[in-house]
Write an enzyme that holds these catalytic residues in place. Sequence first.
Site, PDB file in Angstrom:
ATOM      1  N   ASP A  91       0.812  -1.218   0.000  1.00 28.58           N
ATOM      2  CA  ASP A  91       0.000   0.000   0.000  1.00 28.58           C
ATOM      3  C   ASP A  91       0.850   1.275   0.000  1.00 28.58           C
ATOM      4  OD1 ASP A  91      -2.392  -1.628   0.327  1.00 28.58           O
ATOM      5  OD2 ASP A  91      -1.781  -1.857   2.415  1.00 28.58           O
ATOM      6  N   LYS A 144       2.642   1.961  -5.219  1.00 30.50           N
ATOM      7  CA  LYS A 144       3.426   1.462  -6.361  1.00 30.50           C
ATOM      8  C   LYS A 144       2.774   1.825  -7.689  1.00 30.50           C
ATOM      9  CE  LYS A 144       3.369  -2.728  -4.622  1.00 30.50           C
ATOM     10  NZ  LYS A 144       2.864  -2.402  -3.279  1.00 30.50           N
ATOM     11  N   GLY A 168      -4.024  -4.215  -4.184  1.00 37.65           N
ATOM     12  CA  GLY A 168      -4.627  -3.260  -5.108  1.00 37.65           C
ATOM     13  C   GLY A 168      -3.763  -2.040  -5.314  1.00 37.65           C
ATOM     14  N   HIS A 169      -3.887  -1.440  -6.481  1.00 40.62           N
ATOM     15  CA  HIS A 169      -3.247  -0.168  -6.779  1.00 40.62           C
ATOM     16  C   HIS A 169      -4.346   0.851  -7.056  1.00 40.62           C
ATOM     17  CE1 HIS A 169       0.517  -2.198  -7.008  1.00 40.62           C
ATOM     18  NE2 HIS A 169       0.282  -2.788  -8.158  1.00 40.62           N
ATOM     19  N   GLN A 214       2.120  -6.775  -3.776  1.00 41.62           N
ATOM     20  CA  GLN A 214       2.553  -6.851  -2.376  1.00 41.62           C
ATOM     21  C   GLN A 214       3.832  -6.029  -2.181  1.00 41.62           C
ATOM     22  OE1 GLN A 214       0.462  -8.295  -0.248  1.00 41.62           O
ATOM     23  NE2 GLN A 214      -0.846  -9.211  -1.778  1.00 41.62           N
ATOM     24  N   THR A 235      -8.251  -3.272  -1.911  1.00 44.12           N
ATOM     25  CA  THR A 235      -8.925  -4.522  -2.244  1.00 44.12           C
ATOM     26  C   THR A 235      -9.937  -4.928  -1.193  1.00 44.12           C
ATOM     27  OG1 THR A 235      -7.069  -5.340  -3.545  1.00 44.12           O
ATOM     28  CG2 THR A 235      -8.571  -6.994  -2.680  1.00 44.12           C
ATOM     29  N   ARG A 291     -10.334  -2.918   4.456  1.00 39.85           N
ATOM     30  CA  ARG A 291      -9.961  -2.992   5.866  1.00 39.85           C
ATOM     31  C   ARG A 291      -9.146  -1.768   6.291  1.00 39.85           C
ATOM     32  NH1 ARG A 291      -7.158  -8.833   6.580  1.00 39.85           N
ATOM     33  NH2 ARG A 291      -6.211  -8.217   4.600  1.00 39.85           N
ATOM     34  N   PRO A 292      -9.398  -1.230   7.502  1.00 39.57           N
ATOM     35  CA  PRO A 292      -8.559  -0.131   7.991  1.00 39.57           C
ATOM     36  C   PRO A 292      -7.133  -0.630   8.181  1.00 39.57           C
ATOM     37  CG  PRO A 292     -10.008  -0.939   9.738  1.00 39.57           C
ATOM     38  CD  PRO A 292     -10.458  -1.597   8.471  1.00 39.57           C
ATOM     39  N   ARG A 293      -6.173   0.172   7.741  1.00 38.93           N
ATOM     40  CA  ARG A 293      -4.777  -0.219   7.868  1.00 38.93           C
ATOM     41  C   ARG A 293      -4.217   0.163   9.228  1.00 38.93           C
ATOM     42  NH1 ARG A 293      -3.964   2.437   2.044  1.00 38.93           N
ATOM     43  NH2 ARG A 293      -4.691   0.692   0.771  1.00 38.93           N
TER      44      ARG A 293
END
Length: 428
Positions: free
Chosen positions: A13, A16, A40-41, A223, A299, A302-304
């Site tokens: 995340d 990229k 995801g990007h 990733q 994707t 979810r909270p990071r």
Amino acid sequence: MPAVLITGAQWGDEGKGRATDLLGSRVDYVVKFNGGNNAGHTVVVGEEKYALHLLPSGILTPGVTPVISNGVVVDLEVLKGELEALGGRGVDVSRLKVSANAHVITAYHRTLDKVTERFLGKRQIGTTGRGIGPAYADKINRVGIRIQDIFDEGILRQKVEAALEFKNQVLVKIYNRRAISADEVVEDLLSYREMLAPMVCDTGLLLHNAMEDNKTVLFEAGQATMLDIDHGTYPFVTSSNATAGGASTGSGLPPHALTRVISVIKAYTTRVGAGPFPTELFDESGDFLRKQGFEFGTTTGRPRRCGWYDAPMARFSARINGVTDFVLTKLDVLSGLETIPVCVAYDVNGVRHEEMPVNQSDYHHAVPIYEEFPGWTEDITGARKFEDLPQNAQDYIVALEKMSGSRISAVGVGPEREQVVVLHDLLD
């Protein structure tokens, strides 16, 4: 001509897709070489925002050939959905090429991923439940389904039936789930044959010929370094090699083809899923970073988990990947902070560690040792030159560069395409 790698320096995340987009007009091929739709990007082009999960972000750049190579595991339903969505927004998706040797994520992979994770309870790894791990496990166990198998119904049926003979026993007798029909799986996979036909090829040969023709090839890792199956925080990792070495095995190009390694790193640190995270914040500072940086998974939603910049991690990434350039992203998120702590080392049971401990248990118990830097209050989203940034922001960048193991060549100061401060040419 150069082959260039873009990978993440942290747990993903980092942005990229932004770095790929930054080079998009200067490259001819953009290759995804590992992972699947578990990452995801997000790429912002003008007023348009695109969330890509399986497709290389180069698909958004006219004239670029996007490639899904052999190291990727492909969920065909997701592939179809992304292509249709982009096509509906006017993006030319006909240029996509997919490796005949790439492995396929099936319905039973997704089911096994979800039930296994639930079964683990408190010992969950934190997978996305999209079947990535089980698909890679089948690949290593030599019972996987490849894209090319879809074009031979007899072979496809044999492989699916062989896989389900064991997997249905596990689903029914261990997890108390219904058995999966081989006919259903085969019928589903065959339904994608027409879609795949024009895009499937020997991507290794395609990329070799591209290099021979003096084309520039850009590798885009799914990733990031700390989620690499070999070099990440195992077992809280992905199931593939997201580091520079994975670009060769995941594409079919030799290691010496890589001439530049660009590692994208946030001005702070985030993580999704379980696993150790020394600089993680559980206070209002963590909430500030999450809110200001909109830190929710592209994707999963979810909270990071959020924390301060980790310099030993940056040095580790620089060493493992052979980083030639860092791209520092989301510097603008830090605007408004009075001071900005940076982890410069770890304390493990009273012992100072300048580098990441090799022992996972030590890393799990590592306490960050911080050095604090003065913050800034100015809005930096309009900066386009290093000199446009407040002095404290300039000092922060210089300090990170000195402690991170490679030069910082570009700095993201906002989410939009043009909100970048370029310090060095990424291809020079």
